[in-house]
Motif scaffolding. Structure first.
Motif, PDB file in Angstrom:
ATOM      1  N   LEU A 104       0.874  -1.277   0.043  1.00  0.00           N
ATOM      2  CA  LEU A 104      -0.104  -0.105   0.062  1.00  0.00           C
ATOM      3  C   LEU A 104       0.788   1.361   0.112  1.00  0.00           C
ATOM      4  CD1 LEU A 104      -2.793  -1.068   2.650  1.00  0.00           C
ATOM      5  CD2 LEU A 104      -2.820  -0.986   0.114  1.00  0.00           C
ATOM      6  N   GLY A 105       2.176   1.257   0.470  1.00  0.00           N
ATOM      7  CA  GLY A 105       3.185   2.255   0.467  1.00  0.00           C
ATOM      8  C   GLY A 105       3.838   2.572  -0.937  1.00  0.00           C
ATOM      9  N   SER A 106       3.551   1.795  -1.758  1.00  0.00           N
ATOM     10  CA  SER A 106       4.149   1.559  -3.178  1.00  0.00           C
ATOM     11  C   SER A 106       3.738   2.857  -4.080  1.00  0.00           C
ATOM     12  CB  SER A 106       3.977   0.483  -3.975  1.00  0.00           C
ATOM     13  OG  SER A 106       4.215   0.474  -5.311  1.00  0.00           O
ATOM     14  N   GLU A 107       4.608   3.201  -4.906  1.00  0.00           N
ATOM     15  CA  GLU A 107       4.019   4.415  -5.852  1.00  0.00           C
ATOM     16  C   GLU A 107       3.299   3.916  -6.881  1.00  0.00           C
ATOM     17  OE1 GLU A 107       7.662   6.703  -6.882  1.00  0.00           O
ATOM     18  OE2 GLU A 107       8.130   7.213  -4.617  1.00  0.00           O
ATOM     19  N   SER A 108       3.098   2.804  -7.118  1.00  0.00           N
ATOM     20  CA  SER A 108       2.525   2.169  -8.223  1.00  0.00           C
ATOM     21  C   SER A 108       0.885   2.141  -7.845  1.00  0.00           C
ATOM     22  CB  SER A 108       3.015   0.799  -8.715  1.00  0.00           C
ATOM     23  OG  SER A 108       1.983  -0.026  -9.480  1.00  0.00           O
ATOM     24  N   VAL A 109       0.362   2.769  -8.378  1.00  0.00           N
ATOM     25  CA  VAL A 109      -1.180   2.876  -8.194  1.00  0.00           C
ATOM     26  C   VAL A 109      -1.906   1.470  -8.747  1.00  0.00           C
ATOM     27  CG1 VAL A 109      -1.687   5.067  -8.436  1.00  0.00           C
ATOM     28  CG2 VAL A 109      -2.048   3.588 -10.343  1.00  0.00           C
TER      29      VAL A 109
END
Length: 389
Positions: A193-198
């Motif tokens: 959930l903290g990734s930059e990939s939506v």
């Protein structure tokens, strides 16, 4: 490496030449029949034979293939063909019988990121709505390999594809869900959930929502790990699908009433209310076209407000809940007969704190190692989003 398909154009021309629709069907001559059968046999592919050939390639060491001029792109093309074949449930189950499942799982550790990602895609196709193949992949330790890629691969596309495969593998698969939980899968989901990939965020949110819907006891784990706060942040995402997925998960938590609970969002009451008010303001500023596209989001905001505060949101009085031409959402019958979750939670929590102020709330036990910290550090430098499965 994929075989060409049947020469449909040639067969169509032949068919049209022998029937223009104005004459009664005639019997084929022996010569025409022989030509037709030969054409069909020449263009058809023996799927099992092709899968055996692909299995042989997958069993060959990478160094040997490179020495014979086989490129990573060739392997990707071969996996593309294999994915087409295993769309059939029978063929998917046969892959194990001919020895192809284990080497396919081995490609999850290939040195080329694109091949690792493609292997996960093929596994997704194999196990989707297929209990037999789910069992075979679990027995071959496929979940462990997928979890490793999901939690720690340096390439975000590989991580996203691995998560997609995990989602298909453990759906309607209780042993799979248990294994995922014991392997600290929720901690890996929190990192996702903290990734930059939506796209990665959406997949993680969708799996979380499924898990807590199917296993209400997991709501406690999700709450203790701090998911509600992260979900509230994502509910303000610029990506509409991420917002909707986050709101759906929050609604699942708000509706959790197991073991005497009256909703899992009590501690975040003020933040949730502020979030919903901000979303209502954002929806109020949308154009008519955007409002139509955001129908699911509007209904989710209304449902959350109703669930938590036992009254309609201002979307209804502003005329934004139901637009002209849209169907009215079903009435909130349950809300009229049950105590508002947040208010009941606050009252129960206040009494509990008075009577047992010295008791310490235990954090749920999560077995298995968490994802390496370096995986989180690599997220920002990972490659772009994956293509849709």
């Amino acid at each position: 490496m994929a075989k060409e398909g049947p020469n449909w154009d040639g067969l169509l021309k032949w068919s049209l030449a022998h029937s223009d629709g104005t004459q009664r069907p005639r019997n084929l001559s022996e010569e025409d029949r022989r030509w037709f059968m030969e054409a069909m046999q020449a263009q058809s592919v023996d799927v099992v034979k092709r899968m055996k050939e692909i299995t042989l390639v997958m069993q060959t060491p990478e160094q040997v293939l490179e020495s014979q001029g086989v490129t990573p792109q060739d392997i990707e093309d071969m996996l593309d063909e294999l994915q087409e074949h295993v769309e059939s449930i029978d063929m998917a189950n046969d892959l194990h019988s001919i020895g192809g499942l284990v080497p396919l799982l081995g490609y999850l550790k290939n040195s080329h990121a694109n091949i690792r990602a493609k292997a996960a895609e093929v596994i997704t196709t194999i196990v989707q709505n297929n209990p037999r193949s789910q069992q075979l992949v679990m027995e071959a330790n496929g979940l462990e390999a997928l979890l490793s890629n999901f939690s720690s691969d340096p390439d975000v596309t590989v991580r996203t594809k691995a998560l997609g495969a995990i989602s298909s593998l453990i759906r309607r698969n209780k042993p799979g869900i248990t294994a995922f939980r014991l392997a600290n899968g929720y901690a890996a989901l929190r990192d996702a959930l903290g990734s930059e990939s939506v796209r990665f965020q959406r997949k993680a949110l969708n799996l979380i929502q499924y898990l807590i819907h199917e296993n209400s006891s997991d709501c406690n784990v999700v709450s203790e790990l701090g998911f509600p706060r992260i979900m509230m942040h994502l509910a303000s995402s610029e990506d509409g699908d991420v917002r909707e997925a986050a709101l759906r998960s929050l609604l699942e938590l708000a509706n959790d009433k197991t073991d005497g609970n009256t909703g899992r969002l009590g501690e975040e009451d003020e933040k949730l209310k502020q979030l919903l008010e901000e979303r209502i303001k954002g929806i109020s500023k949308m154009s008519l076209e955007d409002l139509g596209a955001a129908r699911e989001e509007r209904l989710l905001v209304e449902s959350l407000w109703n669930t938590c505060y036992n009254k309609p949101s201002s979307l209804r009085e502003k005329g934004l809940l139901v637009l002209p031409g849209e169907d009215e959402p079903p009435p909130d019958v349950a809300g009229k007969h049950f105590e508002p979750p947040l208010r009941a939670w606050a009252a129960a929590n206040s009494t509990a704190n008075t009577n047992a102020s010295t008791e310490k709330k235990e954090t749920p036990l999560l077995l298995g190692p968490g994802p390496p910290s370096e995986a989180r550090n690599n997220q920002g430098t990972s490659s772009g989003e994956a293509n849709a499965n």
